[in-house]
Write a protein that holds these residues in place. Structure first.
Motif, PDB file in Angstrom:
ATOM      1  N   ALA A  17       0.830  -1.209   0.000  1.00 59.94           N
ATOM      2  CA  ALA A  17       0.000   0.000   0.000  1.00 59.94           C
ATOM      3  C   ALA A  17       0.861   1.254   0.000  1.00 59.94           C
ATOM      4  O   ALA A  17       0.530   2.248  -0.669  1.00 59.94           O
ATOM      5  N   ILE A  18       1.965   1.214   0.728  1.00 67.15           N
ATOM      6  CA  ILE A  18       2.892   2.344   0.754  1.00 67.15           C
ATOM      7  C   ILE A  18       3.501   2.562  -0.625  1.00 67.15           C
ATOM      8  O   ILE A  18       3.585   3.697  -1.123  1.00 67.15           O
ATOM      9  N   LEU A  19       3.922   1.484  -1.278  1.00 63.47           N
ATOM     10  CA  LEU A  19       4.515   1.591  -2.616  1.00 63.47           C
ATOM     11  C   LEU A  19       3.523   2.167  -3.620  1.00 63.47           C
ATOM     12  O   LEU A  19       3.876   3.030  -4.429  1.00 63.47           O
ATOM     13  N   GLU A  20       2.288   1.714  -3.570  1.00 65.11           N
ATOM     14  CA  GLU A  20       1.276   2.193  -4.513  1.00 65.11           C
ATOM     15  C   GLU A  20       0.973   3.673  -4.281  1.00 65.11           C
ATOM     16  O   GLU A  20       0.849   4.452  -5.236  1.00 65.11           O
ATOM     17  N   THR A  24       1.940   7.153  -6.820  1.00 64.38           N
ATOM     18  CA  THR A  24       1.028   8.231  -7.196  1.00 64.38           C
ATOM     19  C   THR A  24       1.581   9.593  -6.783  1.00 64.38           C
ATOM     20  O   THR A  24       1.551  10.553  -7.562  1.00 64.38           O
ATOM     21  N   VAL A  25       2.110   9.676  -5.566  1.00 62.33           N
ATOM     22  CA  VAL A  25       2.647  10.955  -5.077  1.00 62.33           C
ATOM     23  C   VAL A  25       3.857  11.383  -5.904  1.00 62.33           C
ATOM     24  O   VAL A  25       3.951  12.543  -6.342  1.00 62.33           O
ATOM     25  N   PHE A  26       4.790  10.478  -6.146  1.00 63.31           N
ATOM     26  CA  PHE A  26       5.968  10.819  -6.940  1.00 63.31           C
ATOM     27  C   PHE A  26       5.580  11.203  -8.362  1.00 63.31           C
ATOM     28  O   PHE A  26       6.183  12.093  -8.968  1.00 63.31           O
ATOM     29  N   ALA A  27       4.581  10.528  -8.912  1.00 62.10           N
ATOM     30  CA  ALA A  27       4.126  10.845 -10.263  1.00 62.10           C
ATOM     31  C   ALA A  27       3.498  12.229 -10.322  1.00 62.10           C
ATOM     32  O   ALA A  27       3.677  12.972 -11.289  1.00 62.10           O
ATOM     33  N   VAL A  39       2.727  10.630   1.514  1.00 59.57           N
ATOM     34  CA  VAL A  39       2.507   9.202   1.261  1.00 59.57           C
ATOM     35  C   VAL A  39       1.748   8.574   2.414  1.00 59.57           C
ATOM     36  O   VAL A  39       0.795   7.809   2.221  1.00 59.57           O
ATOM     37  N   ALA A  40       2.155   8.908   3.633  1.00 63.68           N
ATOM     38  CA  ALA A  40       1.489   8.363   4.815  1.00 63.68           C
ATOM     39  C   ALA A  40       0.021   8.742   4.832  1.00 63.68           C
ATOM     40  O   ALA A  40      -0.853   7.913   5.132  1.00 63.68           O
ATOM     41  N   ALA A  41      -0.280   9.998   4.503  1.00 68.95           N
ATOM     42  CA  ALA A  41      -1.666  10.453   4.489  1.00 68.95           C
ATOM     43  C   ALA A  41      -2.478   9.695   3.451  1.00 68.95           C
ATOM     44  O   ALA A  41      -3.651   9.352   3.689  1.00 68.95           O
ATOM     45  N   ALA A  42      -1.875   9.410   2.311  1.00 66.90           N
ATOM     46  CA  ALA A  42      -2.583   8.684   1.257  1.00 66.90           C
ATOM     47  C   ALA A  42      -2.898   7.255   1.678  1.00 66.90           C
ATOM     48  O   ALA A  42      -3.935   6.696   1.287  1.00 66.90           O
TER      49      ALA A  42
END
Length: 210
Positions: A17-20, A24-27, A39-42
């Motif tokens: 879940a963290i990787l996914e 998205t955040v990095f993209a 990322v944590a919030a997502a």
């Protein structure tokens, strides 16, 4: 009851879940702007939970990028293995790239960002993408050796043809409202695939005697 397998499964699910979410955040905002807090919030967890799996942002980004290119490499090999002729192998490779990027547009945006900003990779820009570049080199060099392809640098094929799938996916909403399209729409996708095949064949076709 042994709860270790349950804990392991939960841990793997959290890591995935963290990787996914990170992809998205990095993209969306790029490596420099992205924060572990975002990322944590997502994911719906706290920042320390991410650090349990990935010690810093660079390590998390590396895991995301490695997964993208390793996954593209696996699907490309699967497509290539189904064909014997060099041209069919090359078409299958680019088809797999296209289908992968359409299904995973965040990966396409990360790759495009990597081309424009090599900061995340520092002095080794092909640390993870090298597996894909070797795939193209192998297929193109096979075609040259058999006389099916004209002699040309495999990276010219990547730049002239293979990279077009990135623009197809990333530009779908970036060309103005009157030119927007759905990259995953079957008719749109097959229209682009037909052009991709035409460009691939033209790029590697042997030169005809004068």
């Amino acid at each position: 009851m042994d709860i270790k397998p349950i804990r392991h499964a939960r841990g793997e699910a959290t890591r995935q879940a963290i990787l996914e979410a990170a992809e998205t955040v990095f993209a969306d905002v790029g490596f420099t702007t992205a924060r572990l807090e975002d990322v944590a919030a997502a994911v719906g967890i706290r920042r320390p939970s991410i650090v349990y799996y990935f010690s810093n942002k660079q390590e998390l980004y590396d895991a995301v990028e490695e997964d993208i290119f390793a996954s593209m490499h696996r699907v490309a090999l699967g497509g290539i293995a189904q064909h014997a002729k060099p041209i069919d192998r090359l078409l299958a490779l680019f088809d797999e790239w296209l289908d992968f990027l359409v299904a995973r547009p965040s990966a396409a945006r990360i790759i495009q960002r990597l081309v424009a900003d090599v900061t995340p990779r520092a002095g080794n820009p092909t640390q993870f993408s090298n597996v894909l570049l070797r795939d193209v080199e192998t297929v193109v060099n096979e075609g040259i050796a058999t006389g099916d392809f004209r002699p040309l640098p495999p990276m010219h094929v990547v730049n002239a043809v293979g990279s077009s799938s990135l623009f197809y996916v990333c530009n779908s909403k970036q060309l103005g409202s009157n030119r927007s399209y759905d990259a995953a729409d079957p008719a749109e996708l097959e229209s682009f695939r037909e052009l991709l095949h035409l460009l691939t064949r033209a790029a590697v076709a042997p030169e005809r005697p004068g």
